[in-house]
Design an enzyme around this catalytic site. Sequence first.
Site, PDB file in Angstrom:
ATOM      1  CD  GLN A  82     -13.093  28.586 -21.020  1.00 12.49           C
ATOM      2  OE1 GLN A  82     -13.205  27.060 -21.639  1.00 12.49           O
ATOM      3  NE2 GLN A  82     -13.343  29.179 -22.407  1.00 12.49           N
ATOM      4  NE  ARG A  83     -15.554  24.769 -23.792  1.00 17.34           N
ATOM      5  CZ  ARG A  83     -14.420  23.687 -23.826  1.00 17.34           C
ATOM      6  NH1 ARG A  83     -13.363  24.117 -22.880  1.00 17.34           N
ATOM      7  NH2 ARG A  83     -14.317  22.386 -24.601  1.00 17.34           N
ATOM      8  CB  CYS A 198     -15.694  25.483 -29.425  1.00 18.32           C
ATOM      9  SG  CYS A 198     -17.465  26.788 -29.957  1.00 18.32           S
ATOM     10  CB  CYS A 351     -15.812  11.910 -54.522  1.00 16.49           C
ATOM     11  SG  CYS A 351     -15.061  13.207 -53.301  1.00 16.49           S
TER      12      CYS A 351
END
Length: 393
Positions: A82-83, A198, A351
């Site tokens: 898609q990108r 993302c 911790c």
Amino acid sequence: MSQLPPLVEPAAELTVDEVRRYSRHLIIPDVGMDGQKRLKNAKVLCVGAGGLGSPALMYLAAAGVGTLGIVEFDTVDESNLQRQIIHGQSDIGRSKAESARDSVKEINPYTNVILHEERLEADNVMDIFAQYDLIVDGTDNFATRYLVNDACVLLNKPYVWGSIYRFDGQASVFWSEHGPCYRCLYPEPPPPGMVPSCAEGGVLGVLCASIGSIQVNEAIKLLMGIGEPLVGRLMIYDALEMTYRQVKVRKDPECAVCGKNPSVTELIDYEAFCGVVSEEAQEAALGSTITPRQLKEWMDAGENIDLIDVREPGEYEIVKIPSSRLIPKNEFLMGRALEDLPQDKRIVLNCKSGVRSAEVLAVLKAAGFADAVHLGGGVIGWVNQIEPSKPVY
Ligand SMILES: [Zn+2]
């Protein structure tokens, strides 16, 4: 920021084929033969061949950058397409590095491509970066950004940074010799889990091109020594409003890595610094995280608990929760600590901030300690809420 000298020396000459190929560059007065020869001589490293890396690599190759390095160890997934336009349908399942190299070679066969098919880590980053003039960052996580930044500061390399999320993008050039670094802008990483990636929040595909092309633009300017570099300025792009804003970024004299008295003089553990929590740890912590107040109540009520601090001895020495005992995280990861654990007490882990204890919690749950819990916020949260007179570090 005024013009900077060119980052690279020009190559000896362009071939006839190269002159033909780059003619639309050559006739721009600011570029000319000199600028194009500098691109030919340039060595640019792109960290990641994903959303930002795709347009960055393709345009850097087309522009005639002579050597392109690609750091990438992932494989192409259908949801990338898609990108991540450097990869195609037939690349699904292939190594992203190899797929990106093939696309680069198809765009420009004169580009020399070097693949680094490994995860960028503190122990390989210096050797890899040292081979390049400039670093273009296309990563999407904070641990790698701080790693890239610190390595660039230590090696005095320009760091062309971009970031994308949904419809929003940012870009800048960090170069500690001439301006601020990434830590000057963002001294501390956001708390783990606060900023969605993302993968969690989504990204408009074309936003990658908007920001990736700014990164290429700035890389080319630095390589050729033209224009106003994006040093000391942060570009903020809003694709929905279609606005570009810029914000001045100043060098922080107190910066941990590029300031006057830096505390970071060599690479550190960036996953720990950014509090990267694994999926297993997140799952284990779900419903098994207690607050400092709850722990205090259990202690006051004399509950049958075994409070185990999983930090390192040096940290335990600085500050600890009363009645806690020390078993460093590694003892659990190696499996050594498990057999000595009591079966008749509820185990509570702590911790520094709650990241490492969540990781150990995942180990304990897998080993059958179903009622084990960990302290959210760690000893820092304890000191802040229960014993504010104690030191934090
Ligand atoms: Zn800095």
